[in-house]
Design an enzyme around this catalytic site. Structure first.
Site, PDB file in Angstrom:
ATOM      1  N   SER A  12     -12.644 -39.917  24.688  1.00 19.04           N
ATOM      2  CA  SER A  12     -11.384 -40.136  25.398  1.00 19.04           C
ATOM      3  C   SER A  12     -11.143 -39.083  26.457  1.00 19.04           C
ATOM      4  O   SER A  12     -10.249 -39.239  27.292  1.00 19.04           O
ATOM      5  CB  SER A  12     -10.214 -40.123  24.407  1.00 19.04           C
ATOM      6  OG  SER A  12     -10.123 -38.863  23.755  1.00 19.04           O
ATOM      7  N   HIS A  48     -14.152 -46.942  25.434  1.00 11.25           N
ATOM      8  CA  HIS A  48     -13.014 -46.194  24.900  1.00 11.25           C
ATOM      9  C   HIS A  48     -12.023 -47.142  24.247  1.00 11.25           C
ATOM     10  O   HIS A  48     -11.244 -47.813  24.919  1.00 11.25           O
ATOM     11  CB  HIS A  48     -12.327 -45.386  26.011  1.00 11.25           C
ATOM     12  CG  HIS A  48     -11.163 -44.588  25.530  1.00 11.25           C
ATOM     13  ND1 HIS A  48     -10.025 -44.389  26.275  1.00 11.25           N
ATOM     14  CD2 HIS A  48     -10.950 -43.951  24.348  1.00 11.25           C
ATOM     15  CE1 HIS A  48      -9.174 -43.666  25.576  1.00 11.25           C
ATOM     16  NE2 HIS A  48      -9.711 -43.384  24.408  1.00 11.25           N
ATOM     17  N   GLU A  66     -11.352 -49.490  27.440  1.00 12.86           N
ATOM     18  CA  GLU A  66     -11.760 -49.025  28.769  1.00 12.86           C
ATOM     19  C   GLU A  66     -13.285 -48.954  28.801  1.00 12.86           C
ATOM     20  O   GLU A  66     -13.896 -48.236  27.997  1.00 12.86           O
ATOM     21  CB  GLU A  66     -11.163 -47.652  29.068  1.00 12.86           C
ATOM     22  CG  GLU A  66      -9.648 -47.673  29.235  1.00 12.86           C
ATOM     23  CD  GLU A  66      -9.061 -46.293  29.460  1.00 12.86           C
ATOM     24  OE1 GLU A  66      -8.147 -46.171  30.278  1.00 12.86           O
ATOM     25  OE2 GLU A  66      -9.520 -45.330  28.791  1.00 12.86           O
ATOM     26  N   ASN A  94      -5.162 -42.328  30.252  1.00 10.77           N
ATOM     27  CA  ASN A  94      -4.819 -40.920  30.082  1.00 10.77           C
ATOM     28  C   ASN A  94      -4.657 -40.183  31.404  1.00 10.77           C
ATOM     29  O   ASN A  94      -4.080 -39.097  31.432  1.00 10.77           O
ATOM     30  CB  ASN A  94      -5.863 -40.217  29.216  1.00 10.77           C
ATOM     31  CG  ASN A  94      -5.671 -40.516  27.742  1.00 10.77           C
ATOM     32  OD1 ASN A  94      -4.541 -40.733  27.296  1.00 10.77           O
ATOM     33  ND2 ASN A  94      -6.748 -40.539  26.982  1.00 10.77           N
TER      34      ASN A  94
END
Length: 505
Positions: A123, A144, A156, A194
């Site tokens: 991540s 991910h 992802e 993120n």
């Protein structure tokens, strides 16, 4: 390039929460799955735990007993890496350390076939850097998943610098065949979610650090006005303050300490004190038996004004005029069109947050952005020490007459929801301009990955071409650190000509 055939064995290396979740997803999709962990006995323990979760799915009528039994028959614990030799896909979910992941993939290269797809569930680390240690980095891709992997739909699919298009495509199609919603992105710090989610936390913490409002009030405004599922403080308590800060710090460092991603000093102090959130019993809030619920600041009842005068177009808040009329309050129209504000009977003004402060103008109260002013149950107001008490009272009474709770915060430019949304929109435009992902995939990622009520580009279209840029430009003038400087991509968007209408908007 199509998805992996269901007869193809899939291996998961690392049997913690994420590893078990990914294994369950592949297993329920129909693949033979092999679990491996370097710690003796853990792979079998993980297989037993997955079997127990399959039992619960049967109890909830989400899986048939026959389906459970077939899945259990396809699940095995591998004793060595050599037991993964015939796998077509190996997903790594081990410790978030570059050297550990590189060593694992180097070992796998000596075991699996040349056509085996290798995937990392990292991540925060660079897929490119992980692949840099491999003889054939072209077959390494990021997959991910979001926790809990069996429940959350988003994956992802991250292409490193050397990832082959065929590898990324096969990983994408496989994730989709597993019932997930994949989004494609380049190998950038934080990937999509993120990276673009950082302002949601950062701006809430910044308002708190400026003593603009307490955590309970900020959270309530984000939920009840902004439409977010959870506020930033309660969400980071759920995630874990140490985990959330670690991601923020990683993104900040990876962007060479870009000021736009600067971590929060207040959160650092929280982590240093061991107040990590729910898992430690206290974070921003207290948990456990006897803990009192923190309540947001809510203004006492005030008298609604008999009328307001509308000056110009209220833009994203234009639906307020209909709500005011429905509440029985007269709306007078100023034909001279002086600006974009409401004038109260006392002569004070009420304006949508625009990145300026109340202290700069005589008798102005700002109100925050709402996802939907009709459905919002709370509105934040911002006033300075120089704001006339009567002006503030009329502003409070006006929104209370519309059925809203009112939270009065400090004189914070951009307030809470407005500055947060503007920064998210900016980072999204910047990401597209730099080839991270498409607009559609970014919107999908933010809605599914962190449950945002709208994707950044949905917000952008709703608010108007120039709105986010103008607000951030105002904020940048008041805080020239660079934190709020609009990106070149947002500038181009704000001033681009709409060819359909032949003008800027």
């Amino acid at each position: 390039m199509t998805a992996l055939d269901l007869s193809s064995p899939v291996a998961v290396v690392g049997t913690g929460t994420m590893g078990q979740g990914i294994a369950q997803v592949a297993l329920v999709a129909g693949h033979p799955v092999r679990l491996y962990d370097s710690a003796p006995g853990r792979a079998q323990d993980a297989a037993d735990a997955i079997g127990a979760r399959l039992d619960r799915l049967v109890e909830k009528d989400r899986l048939t007993a026959a389906g459970r039994d077939a899945a259990r028959a396809r699940l095995t614990a591998a004793g060595t890496l050599a037991d993964l030799a015939d796998c077509s896909l190996v997903v790594e979910a081990v410790l978030e350390r570059l050297d550990v992941k590189q060593e694992l993939f180097r070992a796998l290269e000596d075991v699996v076939g040349e056509d085996c797809l290798l995937a990392t569930n990292t991540s925060s680390l660079s897929v490119t850097a992980i692949g840099g240690a491999l003889r054939n980095p072209g077959r390494l891709v990021g997959l991910h998943f979001f926790n809990p992997a069996p429940l959350l739909p988003l994956v992802e699919v991250v292409s490193g610098f050397a990832t082959d298009v065929t590898s990324a495509t096969r990983a994408y199609e496989t994730a989709r065949a597993w019932g997930k919603t994949p989004v494609a992105c380049a190998d950038t710090p934080g990937f999509i979610v993120n990276r673009i989610a950082r302002p949601f936390y950062a701006e809430a913490f910044a308002v708190y650090e400026a003593q603009g409002a307490d955590p309970a009030t900020i959270d309530a405004v984000l939920r009840e006005s902004g439409g977010f599922r959870m506020g930033a403080f309660e969400l980071t308590d759920l995630i874990g303050q140490d985990v959330n800060e670690s991601v923020t710090h990683s993104v900040w460092q990876s962007f060479f300490q870009d000021v736009r991603f600067t971590p929060s000093l207040a959160q650092r102090r929280l982590v240093e004190s061991g107040r990590l959130g729910r898992k430690s019993g206290h974070g921003w809030y207290e948990y456990g038996d006897g803990a009192e619920r923190s309540e947001p600041h809510t203004a006492e009842p005030a008298q609604a004004p008999a009328y307001v005068t509308a000056e110009g177009d209220l833009g994203p808040a234009s639906e307020l005029l209909a709500l005011i009329r429905e509440a029985g309050i007269q709306v007078r129209e100023d034909e001279e069109d002086h600006g974009t504000r409401l004038v109260l009977p006392s002569g004070g003004q009420l304006a949508l947050a625009d990145g300026q402060t109340s202290v700069e103008f005589r008798d102005v109260v700002y109100f925050d952005l709402a996802l939907d002013y009709r459905r919002a149950t709370r509105i934040a107001l911002s006033a300075s020490q120089d704001t006339a008490p009567q002006t503030l009272a009329e502003a409070i009474g006006l929104f209370q007459a519309l059925g809203k709770d009112v939270s009065v915060i400090g004189d914070v430019p951009g307030m809470i929801v407005a500055r947060t949304v503007a920064r998210i929109v900016d980072l999204a435009h910047d990401a597209v301009a730099k080839g991270v992902a498409t607009e559609e995939d970014i919107d999908t990622a933010m809605r599914l990955g962190v449950n945002y009520p709208l994707g950044p580009f949905e917000w952008s279209r709703r608010l108007g071409r120039n709105w986010a840029y103008a607000l951030l430009d105002d904020l940048h003038l008041r805080d020239p650190s660079g934190r709020y400087a609009p990106s070149l991509a947002l500038y181009r968007h704000a001033y681009a000509t709409d060819k359909r209408e032949g003008s800027t908007s």
